[in-house]
Design a protein around this motif. Structure first.
Motif, short mmCIF file in Angstrom:
data_model
loop_
_atom_site.label_atom_id
_atom_site.label_comp_id
_atom_site.label_asym_id
_atom_site.label_seq_id
_atom_site.Cartn_x
_atom_site.Cartn_y
_atom_site.Cartn_z
N GLY A 1 -12.98 7.99 3.21
CA GLY A 1 -12.39 9.16 2.57
C GLY A 1 -12.46 10.39 3.46
O GLY A 1 -11.49 11.15 3.59
N ALA B 1 1.81 14.18 -7.22
CA ALA B 1 0.37 14.00 -7.39
C ALA B 1 0.09 12.94 -8.46
O ALA B 1 -0.82 12.11 -8.29
CB ALA B 1 -0.29 15.32 -7.77
N TRP B 2 0.86 12.96 -9.52
CA TRP B 2 0.70 11.95 -10.58
C TRP B 2 1.00 10.56 -10.05
O TRP B 2 0.30 9.59 -10.38
CB TRP B 2 1.64 12.30 -11.74
CG TRP B 2 1.66 11.26 -12.84
CD1 TRP B 2 0.74 11.11 -13.85
CD2 TRP B 2 2.64 10.24 -13.02
NE1 TRP B 2 1.10 10.05 -14.65
CE2 TRP B 2 2.25 9.50 -14.18
CE3 TRP B 2 3.80 9.89 -12.34
CZ2 TRP B 2 3.00 8.43 -14.64
CZ3 TRP B 2 4.54 8.81 -12.81
CH2 TRP B 2 4.14 8.09 -13.94
N THR B 3 2.02 10.43 -9.21
CA THR B 3 2.36 9.13 -8.63
C THR B 3 1.21 8.57 -7.81
O THR B 3 0.85 7.39 -7.93
CB THR B 3 3.61 9.26 -7.74
OG1 THR B 3 4.70 9.78 -8.52
CG2 THR B 3 4.00 7.91 -7.15
N TYR B 4 0.62 9.42 -6.97
CA TYR B 4 -0.51 8.95 -6.16
C TYR B 4 -1.70 8.59 -7.04
O TYR B 4 -2.45 7.66 -6.71
CB TYR B 4 -0.90 10.02 -5.14
CG TYR B 4 -0.08 9.96 -3.88
CD1 TYR B 4 -0.46 9.17 -2.80
CD2 TYR B 4 1.10 10.70 -3.76
CE1 TYR B 4 0.30 9.09 -1.66
CE2 TYR B 4 1.87 10.63 -2.62
CZ TYR B 4 1.46 9.83 -1.56
OH TYR B 4 2.23 9.75 -0.44
N TRP B 5 -1.91 9.28 -8.11
CA TRP B 5 -3.02 8.97 -9.00
C TRP B 5 -2.81 7.62 -9.69
O TRP B 5 -3.73 6.80 -9.77
CB TRP B 5 -3.18 10.07 -10.06
CG TRP B 5 -4.23 9.77 -11.07
CD1 TRP B 5 -4.06 9.37 -12.37
CD2 TRP B 5 -5.65 9.83 -10.87
NE1 TRP B 5 -5.27 9.18 -12.99
CE2 TRP B 5 -6.27 9.45 -12.10
CE3 TRP B 5 -6.46 10.16 -9.78
CZ2 TRP B 5 -7.64 9.41 -12.25
CZ3 TRP B 5 -7.83 10.10 -9.95
CH2 TRP B 5 -8.41 9.73 -11.16
N LEU C 1 -8.55 2.85 3.09
CA LEU C 1 -8.71 3.30 1.71
C LEU C 1 -7.98 2.41 0.71
O LEU C 1 -8.29 2.44 -0.48
CB LEU C 1 -8.20 4.74 1.56
CG LEU C 1 -8.98 5.85 2.25
CD1 LEU C 1 -8.22 7.15 2.14
CD2 LEU C 1 -10.37 5.99 1.65
N LYS C 2 -7.00 1.65 1.20
CA LYS C 2 -6.11 0.93 0.29
C LYS C 2 -6.24 -0.58 0.36
O LYS C 2 -5.61 -1.28 -0.43
CB LYS C 2 -4.66 1.32 0.60
CG LYS C 2 -4.32 2.76 0.26
CD LYS C 2 -4.33 3.00 -1.25
CE LYS C 2 -3.18 2.27 -1.92
NZ LYS C 2 -3.14 2.51 -3.38
N ARG D 1 -3.46 4.58 -7.21
CA ARG D 1 -4.60 4.88 -6.34
C ARG D 1 -5.46 3.66 -6.01
O ARG D 1 -6.26 3.70 -5.09
CB ARG D 1 -5.49 5.93 -7.00
CG ARG D 1 -6.18 5.47 -8.27
CD ARG D 1 -6.86 6.60 -9.01
NE ARG D 1 -7.56 6.14 -10.20
CZ ARG D 1 -6.97 5.96 -11.37
NH1 ARG D 1 -5.67 6.14 -11.51
NH2 ARG D 1 -7.67 5.56 -12.42
N LYS D 2 -5.30 2.56 -6.74
CA LYS D 2 -6.20 1.41 -6.55
C LYS D 2 -5.90 0.68 -5.24
O LYS D 2 -4.81 0.74 -4.69
CB LYS D 2 -6.05 0.45 -7.73
CG LYS D 2 -6.56 1.02 -9.04
CD LYS D 2 -6.45 0.00 -10.16
CE LYS D 2 -6.98 0.57 -11.48
NZ LYS D 2 -6.88 -0.42 -12.57
N ARG D 3 -6.91 -0.05 -4.78
CA ARG D 3 -6.77 -0.86 -3.57
C ARG D 3 -5.88 -2.07 -3.84
O ARG D 3 -5.83 -2.59 -4.97
CB ARG D 3 -8.13 -1.33 -3.06
CG ARG D 3 -9.03 -0.20 -2.57
CD ARG D 3 -10.36 -0.76 -2.07
NE ARG D 3 -11.27 0.30 -1.67
CZ ARG D 3 -11.31 0.82 -0.44
NH1 ARG D 3 -10.49 0.35 0.49
NH2 ARG D 3 -12.16 1.78 -0.14
N THR E 1 0.82 -1.22 0.00
CA THR E 1 0.00 0.00 0.00
C THR E 1 0.86 1.26 0.00
O THR E 1 0.43 2.31 -0.50
CB THR E 1 -0.94 0.04 1.23
OG1 THR E 1 -0.16 0.06 2.43
CG2 THR E 1 -1.88 -1.15 1.23
#
Length: 339
Positions: A246, A313-317, A182-183, A320-322, A48
């Protein structure tokens, strides 16, 4: 605003970003053996944070570099007075990174268990020590006329600072548990949510006590930001209870921001108060670099900061999946998700 004030604010922002992002990393690592019932569970937990934990540590490097360049006297006094504490943090961060990479290099349960416990200890230790360190920074330490630290390692282990350590440890662990809701999925997610409720109560107790003492000593805006932090912590527990994951994570994030704001607001205009004599304190004025240095730094920060923020921000996007148990390959596998 003077450039010294701007850079004090920017350093506060950098520490805030570090505590928000690395905070849930520390929380996940601390809970590795609590929530992970078997090796697959523990590999899910590590995955995660696998793609982001090293990027989150960049905030610490930038905060340290900015402090060195903008306030060299602050940096030198911190590292001379807090040498042992900061060395322990550095060793813990190194061991944690090594453990993430090494735990699955040998197909041995004993090998993986050893590295798992190293992850737990090396995650909990910085979470505790950062609170102790900032408790001492805000409260003040003995400095002489040359701004040299005149205390010892045990000077830093005062009740206020230790309470700060318990506050950050429980807050970051709570933040990590909420992040896991969330993950992860299924039973692991349910265990994380149930534990988050208890951890939230502990964070309210220790964090509330620490912020209460801070507000009593410094007053002013510290009361307002402390109240905001307390409300957000209570809201995050409520959201976790009602399975609004969230909203719970947003609330813990807001609480960490409010706590960090309280600390830096209480500190300003000092950067390291002296308990020996107020005249010996380091401030944003007497600890800063030259105006030319600060001007060059400001231009560099204005150009590169948006690029770094956009990349992270791009990395987290992208990631982002579980993470599910089904996504973990058979056998030892890699310690972190790299794809």
């Amino acid at each position: 605003m003077a450039l010294t004030d701007i850079w004090f604010l920017l350093i506060a922002v950098l520490w805030t970003g570090y505590f928000v992002l690395e905070g849930f990393d520390f929380g996940v690592g601390t809970l590795l053996r609590v929530l992970g019932r078997d090796d697959i569970d523990r590999r899910v937990l590590i995955n995660t944070i696998g793609p982001v934990w090293d990027g989150n540590e960049v905030w610490l490097l930038v905060a340290g570099g900015a402090t060195f360049a903008a306030f060299p006297l602050w940096y030198s006094s911190l590292f001379s007075g807090f040498y042992m504490a900061l060395l322990l943090v550095l060793v813990a961060l190194i061991l944690r990174g090594v453990a993430f990479e090494f735990r699955s290099k040998i197909d041995s349960l004993r090998w993986r268990n050893t590295w798992d416990w190293i992850i737990v200890v090396a995650s909990a230790a910085p979470a505790l020590l950062w609170g102790v360190a900032f408790g001492n920074i805000v409260h003040g330490v003995p400095l002489d006329a040359q701004h040299h630290f005149t205390g010892s390692f045990f000077t830093l282990l005062n009740p206020y600072a230790l309470l700060g350590g318990l506050a950050t440890l429980t807050l970051f662990t709570f933040h990590g548990a909420v992040f896991l809701t969330l993950k992860t999925t299924d039973a692991l997610r349910d265990r994380a949510r149930n534990l988050a409720r208890a951890l939230g109560a502990a964070a309210i107790v220790f964090g509330g006590g620490f912020l209460g003492f801070t507000a009593l000593e410094h007053g002013g805006w510290a009361w307002l930001s402390s109240a905001v932090a307390a409300v957000l912590l209570a809201a995050s527990v409520l959201f976790a209870t009602t399975e609004r994951d969230g909203a719970a994570f947003a609330s813990t994030t807001g609480a960490i921001i409010a706590v960090t704001f309280t600390l830096f607001w209480s500190l300003y205009p000092n950067v390291l108060p002296s308990t020996t004599d107020a005249a010996f304190s380091l401030t944003t004025t007497n600890a800063s670099s030259t105006p030319y240095t600060l001007e060059i730094m400001t231009w560099v920060a204005a150009i590169f900061t948006p690029v770094v923020l956009a990349y992270q921000a791009w990395t987290y996007w992208v990631f982002r999946k579980r993470i599910t148990r089904a996504s973990i390959p058979a056998g030892g596998g890699l310690p972190v998700e790299r794809r």
